[in-house]
Design a protein around this motif. Structure first.
Motif, short mmCIF file in Angstrom:
data_model
loop_
_atom_site.label_atom_id
_atom_site.label_comp_id
_atom_site.label_asym_id
_atom_site.label_seq_id
_atom_site.Cartn_x
_atom_site.Cartn_y
_atom_site.Cartn_z
N VAL A 101 0.85 -1.20 0.00
CA VAL A 101 0.00 0.00 0.00
C VAL A 101 0.88 1.25 0.00
CG1 VAL A 101 -1.66 1.36 1.33
CG2 VAL A 101 -1.96 -1.11 1.11
N HIS A 102 0.70 2.09 -1.03
CA HIS A 102 1.46 3.34 -1.20
C HIS A 102 2.97 3.08 -1.20
CE1 HIS A 102 -2.26 5.65 0.47
NE2 HIS A 102 -2.46 5.18 -0.76
N LEU A 103 3.35 1.94 -1.78
CA LEU A 103 4.77 1.60 -1.88
C LEU A 103 5.52 2.63 -2.71
CD1 LEU A 103 7.14 -0.48 -1.54
CD2 LEU A 103 6.33 -1.52 -3.67
N LEU A 104 4.90 3.06 -3.82
CA LEU A 104 5.55 4.04 -4.68
C LEU A 104 5.27 5.46 -4.18
CD1 LEU A 104 4.96 2.63 -8.28
CD2 LEU A 104 6.99 2.44 -6.83
N LYS A 105 6.35 6.17 -3.92
CA LYS A 105 6.26 7.51 -3.36
C LYS A 105 6.85 8.52 -4.36
CE LYS A 105 6.25 5.99 1.44
NZ LYS A 105 5.68 4.69 1.06
N PRO A 106 6.71 9.83 -4.10
CA PRO A 106 7.21 10.83 -5.05
C PRO A 106 8.66 10.60 -5.47
CG PRO A 106 5.89 11.90 -3.37
CD PRO A 106 6.01 10.47 -2.95
N GLU A 107 9.50 10.22 -4.52
CA GLU A 107 10.92 10.05 -4.85
C GLU A 107 11.16 8.91 -5.84
OE1 GLU A 107 10.38 8.39 -0.53
OE2 GLU A 107 9.61 10.03 -1.79
N HIS A 108 10.24 7.93 -5.86
CA HIS A 108 10.40 6.82 -6.80
C HIS A 108 10.13 7.27 -8.24
CE1 HIS A 108 9.56 4.36 -3.01
NE2 HIS A 108 10.81 4.13 -3.35
N PHE A 109 9.15 8.12 -8.43
CA PHE A 109 8.88 8.63 -9.77
C PHE A 109 10.00 9.58 -10.22
CE2 PHE A 109 4.72 7.11 -8.55
CZ PHE A 109 4.28 6.50 -9.71
N GLN A 110 10.59 10.26 -9.26
CA GLN A 110 11.72 11.13 -9.59
C GLN A 110 12.93 10.33 -10.02
OE1 GLN A 110 12.06 13.43 -5.98
NE2 GLN A 110 10.01 14.29 -6.25
N LEU A 111 13.01 9.07 -9.57
CA LEU A 111 14.12 8.19 -9.98
C LEU A 111 13.93 7.66 -11.39
CD1 LEU A 111 14.73 6.00 -6.80
CD2 LEU A 111 16.38 7.55 -7.86
N MET A 112 12.69 7.59 -11.85
CA MET A 112 12.41 7.02 -13.16
C MET A 112 12.89 7.94 -14.28
SD MET A 112 8.53 5.53 -12.60
CE MET A 112 8.10 4.61 -11.11
N LYS A 113 13.13 7.35 -15.44
CA LYS A 113 13.51 8.14 -16.61
C LYS A 113 12.36 9.06 -17.02
CE LYS A 113 16.53 4.57 -18.62
NZ LYS A 113 16.79 3.73 -19.83
N GLU A 114 12.69 10.21 -17.57
CA GLU A 114 11.66 11.16 -17.98
C GLU A 114 10.80 10.63 -19.12
OE1 GLU A 114 13.39 14.92 -18.84
OE2 GLU A 114 14.00 15.31 -16.76
N ASP A 115 11.33 9.69 -19.90
CA ASP A 115 10.56 9.14 -21.01
C ASP A 115 10.01 7.74 -20.68
OD1 ASP A 115 12.95 7.80 -21.01
OD2 ASP A 115 13.32 7.97 -23.16
N ALA A 116 10.00 7.39 -19.38
CA ALA A 116 9.51 6.08 -18.97
C ALA A 116 7.98 6.03 -19.04
CB ALA A 116 9.96 5.75 -17.55
N ILE A 117 7.46 4.85 -19.33
CA ILE A 117 6.02 4.60 -19.29
C ILE A 117 5.74 3.73 -18.07
CG2 ILE A 117 4.04 3.56 -20.47
CD1 ILE A 117 5.57 3.99 -23.12
N PHE A 118 4.83 4.21 -17.21
CA PHE A 118 4.45 3.47 -16.00
C PHE A 118 3.08 2.84 -16.22
CE2 PHE A 118 1.97 3.60 -12.01
CZ PHE A 118 2.68 2.67 -11.27
N LEU A 119 2.96 1.55 -15.95
CA LEU A 119 1.70 0.83 -16.12
C LEU A 119 1.36 0.09 -14.84
CD1 LEU A 119 0.63 -1.29 -19.20
CD2 LEU A 119 0.33 -2.18 -16.89
N ASN A 120 0.17 0.31 -14.31
CA ASN A 120 -0.26 -0.39 -13.10
C ASN A 120 -1.50 -1.22 -13.40
OD1 ASN A 120 -0.65 -1.33 -10.54
ND2 ASN A 120 -1.32 0.62 -9.66
N MET A 121 -1.37 -2.53 -13.27
CA MET A 121 -2.52 -3.43 -13.45
C MET A 121 -2.63 -4.39 -12.26
SD MET A 121 -1.07 -5.88 -16.49
CE MET A 121 0.43 -6.87 -16.27
#
Length: 317
Positions: A207-227
């Protein structure tokens, strides 16, 4: 032995096969929980999607020994009452793998090949070759989970010559993954991903594992998919990530709030694709679920072998 099913519209051939194979069992195939409720007090085995079970129904089912959940999601189950009674629980974990893997690849292709823009252009009769096309081939895919669904996604990703990184609690090596990481060090994987695909269940740890800092670590051209489950990330965190261009696009089949209200902010974000929690839908779903149940029922009746997909009620998975 009385077996009660609350699964609607069970095909006739499945009913006949089960009744023919297990002649000592009494089967009650009901059209939903309202009809099944009258048989619960005598049921030894109950087949359900899980969402219709309540503490009251568990208490009512005095003879219940085994609950077969015809779904992988367990977050609405009354596990406290189930654990008190020491009732066996199994589910159909893994049967979603093929449709969900196809969904994941199709959505990544949709974003990379600008399908949404092209459909709008077609509707408007616009001939415009300027939408920027990219490829998914040769990219790095990070999968949050290394279970059956994630393994099938990783297998298909190999057809696109992708490098696949898996994240799990243990970090154990699994088929189709080039590297695996534990939850404790998954930031190392996130920073490498061109595609981040989440297929995690909902547990206390996720639950809420992904936090703001995790998205900041991702590449700017990354595609995130949650299923997996919508509570993996807070909605505002996700909105900020796309609005601040921390990632290129988000594809969501699951959200914190479902059904998603018509006026919700997620609908209007150009960099977000919304689908209504259907990645696992397939015409083969019910037959596959009953095949798994049938195999487990053979083990249960014979007392020989190990049942598949047993669930620990204290952990919820």
């Amino acid at each position: 032995m009385k077996i009660v099913s609350a699964i609607k519209r069970v095909p006739g051939d499945i009913k006949e096969r089960l009744q023919g194979r297990f002649r000592d069992a009494e089967f009650y195939f009901c059209h939903g929980i309202e009809e099944a409720d009258r048989y619960l007090a005598e049921a030894d085995i109950f087949l359900t999607y899980g969402e219709d079970l309540t503490p009251e129904r568990i208490r009512k089912a005095e003879n219940l020994k085994w609950i077969m959940v015809m779904s992988a999601g367990m977050d609405r189950m009354p596990f406290n009452e189930i654990a008190e009674r020491d009732i066996l629980v199994t589910n159909v974990r893994g049967i979603h793998a093929k449709p969900m893997a196809e969904y994941a690849i199709s959505m990544l292709l949709q974003v990379s090949r600008q399908a949404k823009i092209l459909i709008e252009q077609e509707k408007n009769h616009t001939w415009n070759r300027r939408p920027v096309m990219t490829e998914i081939s040769g990219g790095t895919m990070v999968l949050l989970s290394t279970g059956a669904i994630a393994q099938e996604v990783a297998r298909l990703a190999k057809a696109f010559q992708m490098r696949t990184l898996g994240v799990s609690k243990s970090g154990r090596k699994k088929p189709y993954f080039d590297e695996t990481y534990t939850i404790d060090d998954f930031e190392q994987a996130l920073s490498q991903g061109d595609f981040i695909v989440a297929a995690l269940p909902s547990t206390e740890e996720t639950v809420h594992l992904l936090k703001p800092e995790h998205f900041q670590l991702m590449k700017e051209d990354a595609i995130f998919l949650n299923m997996g489950r919508g509570d993996l990330v807070e909605t505002e965190v996700l909105l900020n990530a796309v609005r601040n261009s921390e990632i290129r696009h988000a594809v969501l089949d699951v959200m914190e709030e479902e059904p998603l209200p018509a006026g919700h902010a997620l609908w209007d974000e150009e960099k977000i694709t919304i689908t209504p929690h259907l990645s696992g839908i397939s015409p083969h779903y019910v037959p596959r679920a009953f095949e798994l149940f049938e195999e487990n029922l053979e083990v249960y009746v014979s007392g020989s072998g190990d049942m598949m997909n047993t669930i620990d009620p204290k952990r919820g998975y």
